[in-house]
Design an enzyme around this catalytic site. Sequence first.
Site, PDB file in Angstrom:
ATOM      1  N   LYS A  68       6.131 -48.749  30.144  1.00 48.31           N
ATOM      2  CA  LYS A  68       6.705 -47.712  29.282  1.00 48.31           C
ATOM      3  C   LYS A  68       6.628 -48.133  27.815  1.00 48.31           C
ATOM      4  O   LYS A  68       6.807 -49.303  27.471  1.00 48.31           O
ATOM      5  CB  LYS A  68       8.152 -47.469  29.698  1.00 48.31           C
ATOM      6  CG  LYS A  68       8.863 -46.326  28.981  1.00 48.31           C
ATOM      7  CD  LYS A  68      10.252 -46.135  29.573  1.00 48.31           C
ATOM      8  CE  LYS A  68      11.039 -45.051  28.870  1.00 48.31           C
ATOM      9  NZ  LYS A  68      12.379 -44.856  29.477  1.00 48.31           N
ATOM     10  N   SER A  74      13.274 -40.189  29.644  1.00 50.45           N
ATOM     11  CA  SER A  74      12.316 -40.677  28.678  1.00 50.45           C
ATOM     12  C   SER A  74      11.108 -41.370  29.309  1.00 50.45           C
ATOM     13  O   SER A  74      10.138 -41.694  28.606  1.00 50.45           O
ATOM     14  CB  SER A  74      13.011 -41.651  27.707  1.00 50.45           C
ATOM     15  OG  SER A  74      13.577 -42.759  28.393  1.00 50.45           O
ATOM     16  N   SER A 114      16.722 -41.542  32.718  1.00 44.32           N
ATOM     17  CA  SER A 114      15.350 -41.544  32.216  1.00 44.32           C
ATOM     18  C   SER A 114      14.282 -41.915  33.240  1.00 44.32           C
ATOM     19  O   SER A 114      13.102 -41.676  33.003  1.00 44.32           O
ATOM     20  CB  SER A 114      15.234 -42.474  31.007  1.00 44.32           C
ATOM     21  OG  SER A 114      15.937 -41.952  29.912  1.00 44.32           O
TER      22      SER A 114
END
Length: 487
Positions: free
Chosen positions: A78, A153, A177
Site C-alpha cells: 500500500k 483507503s 480501510s
Amino acid sequence: MAEPHDLTALEQAAAIARGELSSVELVEHHLHRVDALGDTVGAFVTVTPEQARDAARAADATPTEGRSPLHGVPTAIKDLTLTAGVRTTFGSAAFADFVPPVDADVVRFMRAAGMVSLGKTTTSELGCSLYSEGLVAPPARNPWDLAYTAGGSSGGAAAAVAAGLVPVAQGSDGGGSLRIPAALCGLVGYKPSRGLVSGGPVGFGAFGLPTHGPMGRTVADVAALLDVLAQPVPGEPYLPPLPPPGGYLGAARAAAPGRLRIGRFTTPMLAEEPVHPDCAAAVDRAADLLSAAGHEVVDVPAPLGPAAWPLFEVVWYVLALAPVPPERESQLLPLTRLLRSRGAEISAGVLSATLGELQAQVRLGARRTAGCDLLLCPTLAAPQAPVGWFTADGDPAADFDRQRRFSPYCAIFNVTGEPSVSLPVGVTGAGLPVGVLLTGRYGDDARLIATAAQLENASGGWDHHPAIWRAVDSANVKGSGVGRSTP
C-alpha cells in the site's frame, strides 16, 4: 485452461515448490496483467518491474529448505506504507516525489518471506477517506463494475487482487480501510487484533486505531500472509497476542473453531442510517450458514451507538495531522484540508478527555455483548457507491458525513482493538459483492480465522472472478513493458 493468476497465492507458491512455475514466470505474468489493467482499475501508483524481476530471480535461487508458504509469490504494498528506495506518496500530490530511506517492518517481513512486490497500490490521501480518488493515480475502481469505487483507503490493493494483478496484498486499516474495499470487491479483508502486527519502525501507534493487515481471495491466503506480517518487534506500544500452534494458516486449514455463541445485529453504530436490504440479507445468509454449522446465533444490541461518533470524529481529525511541509499544504485535497483544520483546533486536554470517554464506551459495549464469542453484522450500510459519489457536491463536510453513513460499523472495532474480518457472503441483484463483518474477542484471531474459513467452506468458496479477469491475453507475457514504473 487455468492461467497462473487463476491460482490462489498458496497454490502459486506450491507450483513454485514443485518446479511447475518459477517466481520469475509468475512475476512476468502478473506484470503483464498490471500493464494491461492496472490503470483501468486504478490499482497502482507506482510499479517497480525491475525490482520485482530481481527479487523473483533471488527467490528462485533460494534453497528450498525453510521457504515460507508464500515464497516467490507476487504481491503489492500500500502506498501509505514506507518502502525503502521506492516512491511512496501517501496518496498525495504533496508527497509525489517522496522516496523513503527505510522499510516499514511489514515490508521487511514480506521480503524476508520471499514475497515479490510489484509496486505501491493506490490509497486515499494520508488514508483519510474510504474511497481512493486522489491526484497521483487514477481512481481505484471496482473490477466487478468499473463505475463503482473499490473503496479505501486500501482501494488499490482491493482492485489489484480482485482483478488478478496480484493474489494477495498488504493493506492497513484505521477505520475500515481493509474491510471496506474487501466488501466492495468481493474479497477477504482482515484487521488483526491491536498489537498483533508491528506498525514500526516510525510512528506513535496512532491511539491504537490503525494496523497493517492482509487482503486476498481466500481465508487461507489471508491467514498465510498474516503469519508473515505478525512477527514480534521490540519497542511496539501494544503487547501482541500469542500466535496459535501451527500459525494462522493452520487455523484456517483446520476450520474448526468449536461451537460458538455468535451475536448478530444490523443496527448501524456511527449513524442513524437505514441498512440496505442486500446488506441485511447477507447477514441473514451468514447467520443461517453459521447456525447450520452448529453455532448458536443470537440477536444482540449493537455494542456502541451514534453517541460514539463525536468521540471517534475528534480522534480522526487529530490523526489527519500527519507532518506535511507548510509550502505543500495547498496541494492537499479539500477533505484532507478540512480534517486537518479541525484537528488543529483540538487541544491536548480535549483529546485526552475524548480518549478516556472512548475507552468508557468500549467497556460498556463489551458488557452489552458479554457471552458472545463473535459478533456478526454488515460491513457497510449500502453494498456499493459510484466513483465520485462522495465528492459529488464539492462540499468536504458533506463528503465526510456521507462516509460516516456509508460505513457506520467498521470503525468501532478499530476503537475496541478487536480482530475483524469482512467476508464476501452476499451478492446484489446486479451480481455485485456484499460483505459481512465477523469480529472476535481481542487476541482471539485464530478462532476468528477458523470461523471465517468454516463459513467460506459452507458458502462453497469465495474465489469468484469478475468479467475483467479474462480480459487479458496472457499467452505471451515475456518482455512486456509496464507503465508508471520506477527503476
